[in-house]
Design a protein around this motif. Structure first.
Motif: not given
Lengths: 264, 499
Positions: B130-133, B152-153, B167-168, B208-211
């Motif tokens: 998770a990444f939160i800033k 926030a993802r 997320g964001k 929503f990102r899908m790679t």
């Protein structure tokens, strides 16, 4: 495994037969300094001392590497930990011997992958005294080598070689290297410019055997003309060899989604 | 008397801010002091010693004398895998900027006055990370104090070839420098015009990102459930063009929350962006598709008596007196190429902007379809100097219909609009000093924007930046992107303490 050992011994012996030939010495030095193991990971601390400054600017990062060909093409992946404003910045380099390197930098704060030209191999690596080439290794085939003498440096028996670029370089006119006879690790390299001034001095500060490979734990590059110095230190607890890095680790995917299991 | 009270209040507020700012700072310094002891010993004496002292006892790098060094010690390493501790990073940033030169209609001493405190963390386990800033912002221009979740993802790898990021977050693609054709993710132009740092050029948004990765092919899908427009000048810090009065105006009321300033799409406001990228040798070739809306309010519609959009975009409709801006529907198809050519990097990008609500191009209230293309080249001229040049052209489609729809030729735009950009970067003092210059020149719009900044890194934590943003514009061209800012030249300083 047995075949591998035999192969290694054969290779070692065939090298032995050519010992004394300057080209072979430099080639072995190149392998000892840059091609240790088939792949590896290291946590590195780079301290850049600016002119007249006692407090360095530091960068902490992990470097993963994989040899595609022993003494040839290599893949490098760098993951920055500190300073915190560049945390998670990643850098991918495909080192080519006869052509320009492929370099891509990922800036996580703006999610941007930046293509970087790989032609200027002698430009500073992240503002340090090391060039890109100093970090990834200048290929021995780019220079003509001669053995000046055999001598001693810090009580170690060394070959002293001189290398002159085959194709004229912007900066390097001549390199003089002190190569350890036992491990073939370059203990010291002096770089001279076209005015025959000593403009950079490289020194291997400490060597430690890790996973059976003699490893340079401290590299120092001093620029006497600039009054600057950079020290590159390896964390002995975080140097590993032959960890089975797949080629896919060195991809755009890793730029954005770092392979964390190799980065701790 | 009121003034004194005001000053008193300001002082109180300031001291509180400082206290709030410095507490975490002190805390972080404490943390750093603890982490100071590390295994990377660099005692200058050690160089003299025999480098081959590999007798296990005399290991230069042993940190045995430091029992507390939790970060790198062997014993803790294993347990660290089981219970990863949460590591916090961030910064404290102070920014101040004001107008210079000709008097702007925005009559303020400061147009940039921020104190920003960021806390960021990145917990992870086997499932993902998770990444939160989070940014705590105090803004004296708007009078706001707020918490902005910059990121926030969660990132997961549900299948071997697929990465998900939900997320964001900030998304970026395309190959141009400070110009955007296929990158239709939200940008913050106010930040760009005020000289804020590169990171703030991109706004974050819920997506929503899908790679998917398949050998040399990468496929990305980014879905925004809710339309995320660009942040553009509102009249609070920078002047804006008012199509009703056909003049530049300030708008103090826009200083608060103006997330819904323009008429947003009502029902389904989602955006979808797709990229398919192929690696061919040292070149990356990509195709793009976007389905959503113009990111800037490129359309006008009739407003009701409350100033709210009616959805009516026919200029001939009787009974209305006021126009209001909105975001018309847009689809884009594009392509790009980037890679090394000669000593530098070449970048080519193109995009076909399909204006879905004005397909025939005969509605003067809605932007016509356009074909956009760009060529760029950048290279290092020396170890300390790099340069980049770009040529970018927008060609209006159905120009005949457009010509007919705009009655007064004075207000008619040209069929082709060129933008030329140049970037110069000077690196000095071992890349602790940077001088950056970036300029946009647009002959058809008779406007230009030049930004210059100098940044200096003082130590591992502290960075100071100063710069200027200079606009040019002509009378009768006030509706143009930079032309409307012609009296908004500004200078700024920024101090950032990273921890």
């Amino acid at each position: 495994m047995k075949t591998l050992i035999i192969a290694i011994i054969t290779v070692l012996f065939s090298f032995q037969a050519f010992a004394g030939s300057a080209e072979v010495i430099v080639k072995k030095a190149n392998l000892a300094a840059y091609y240790t193991g088939d792949d590896g990971s290291a946590q590195l601390l780079m301290k850049v001392y600016r002119k007249g400054s006692k407090k360095p600017i530091s960068k902490l990062f992990y470097m993963l590497k994989k040899d595609i060909e022993e003494g040839g093409e290599q893949l490098f992946y760098t993951y920055f930990v500190k300073p915190s404003d560049i945390k998670r910045t990643t850098f991918l380099v495909k080192k080519n011997i006869d052509s320009d390197d492929y370099r891509r930098l990922y800036i996580p704060t703006s999610d941007k992958i930046l293509a970087i030209a790989g032609s200027r191999k002698q430009d500073p690596f992240m503002g340090s005294d090391f060039s890109y080439e100093d970090v990834s290794g200048r290929h021995y085939s780019k220079d003509n080598h001669s053995l000046l003498e055999e001598g001693k440096l810090n009580k170690r028996a060394v070959f002293i070689t001189e290398s002159i670029p085959k194709v004229k370089e912007d900066k390097i006119a001549k390199m003089k290297a002190w190569i350890d006879k036992k491990t073939y690790i370059p203990l010291k390299v002096e770089f001279y410019n076209h005015d025959n001034e000593l403009y950079k001095v490289y020194e291997s500060g400490s060597i430690k055997t890790i996973d059976g490979f003699p490893t340079i734990m401290k590299r120092t590059m001093t620029s006497p003309l600039e009054g600057t110095r950079t020290v590159l230190l390896a964390n002995p607890k975080k140097v590993r060899y032959n960890i089975g890095l797949a080629t896919s680790v060195f991809s755009e995917r890793s730029l954005k989604n770092p392979p964390m299991k190799y980065l701790k | 008397m009121a003034k004194i009270q005001n000053i008193n209040q300001t002082l109180k507020k300031l001291s509180l801010t400082l206290l709030l700012s410095f507490l975490p700072l002190l805390f972080s310094m404490q943390l750093m002091a603890q982490a100071e002891v590390d295994p990377f010993s660099d005692s200058s004496g050690s160089t003299e010693a025999d480098p081959f002292s590999d007798s296990s006892g005399s290991d230069e790098f042993s940190d045995s004398d430091d029992e507390n060094s939790d970060a790198f010690s062997d014993t803790d390493e294993d347990s660290a895998d089981e219970a990863p501790s949460l590591e916090w990073t961030g910064f404290l940033e102070i920014e101040q900027g004001g107008h210079i030169g000709d008097k702007s209609v925005v009559d303020k001493k400061w147009i940039l006055s921020n104190r920003r405190f960021r806390l960021a963390t990145n917990p992870s386990n086997d499932m993902g990370s998770a990444f939160i800033k989070a940014d705590f912002i105090e803004d004296s221009v708007t009078g706001e104090s707020k918490i902005d979740l910059r990121e926030a993802r969660v990132v997961m790898t549900p299948a071997e070839q697929i990465d998900l990021s939900i997320g964001k977050q900030v998304n970026t693609w395309g190959v141009a420098d400070m110009l955007f054709i296929n990158d239709l993710f939200p940008k913050n132009w106010i930040s760009n015009f005020l000289g804020r740092d590169m990171e703030s050029m991109k706004d974050s948004a819920n997506s929503f990102r899908m790679t998917g990765y398949l050998g040399e092919v990468t496929m990305d899908l980014v879905y925004h459930p809710e339309f995320a427009p660009d942040t553009t000048p509102t009249g609070c810090r920078l002047s804006v063009y008012n199509p009703n009065s056909q003049s530049l105006i300030a708008n103090e009321s826009s200083c608060g929350d103006n997330s819904n300033r323009f008429n947003q799409p009502d029902s389904d406001s989602s955006e979808t962006a797709i990229r398919l990228k192929v690696q061919l040798g040292s070149y990356e070739i990509a195709t793009y598709y976007y389905d959503g809306f113009f990111k800037n309010p490129k359309g006008l519609q009739w407003a009701d008596s409350n100033g709210k959009g009616t959805g009516e975009t026919d200029l001939a409709t009787a009974g209305y007196t006021m126009l209001t801006a909105y975001y018309p529907r847009l689809t884009v198809q594009g392509a790009s190429l980037e890679g090394q050519l000669g000593p530098g990097i070449v970048a080519l990008e193109t995009g076909l902007y399909d204006s879905e609500e004005d397909k025939d191009g005969d509605n003067s209230l809605i932007e016509n379809s356009k074909w956009k293309y760009l060529m760029g080249y950048r290279m290092d001229l020396s170890a300390n100097l790099s340069a980049g040049l770009q040529w970018y052209q927008e060609q209006m489609l159905q120009y005949d219909a457009y010509e007919k729809s705009v009655q007064y030729s004075d207000y008619r735009k040209k069929e082709k609009h060129n933008t030329y950009t140049m970037r110069l970067t000077i690196k000095a003092q071992q890349e602790t000093l940077f001088i950056n210059l970036f300029t946009y020149q647009r002959p058809e719009d008779k406007d230009a924007f030049t930004k210059i900044d100098v940044s200096k890194r003082l130590n591992d934590n502290l960075e100071v930046v100063a710069g200027a943003n200079i606009f040019e514009g002509q009378e009768h061209y006030e509706d143009r992107e930079f032309g409307m800012l012609r009296d908004n030249d500004n200078v700024f300083v920024r101090m950032k303490y990273n921890f």
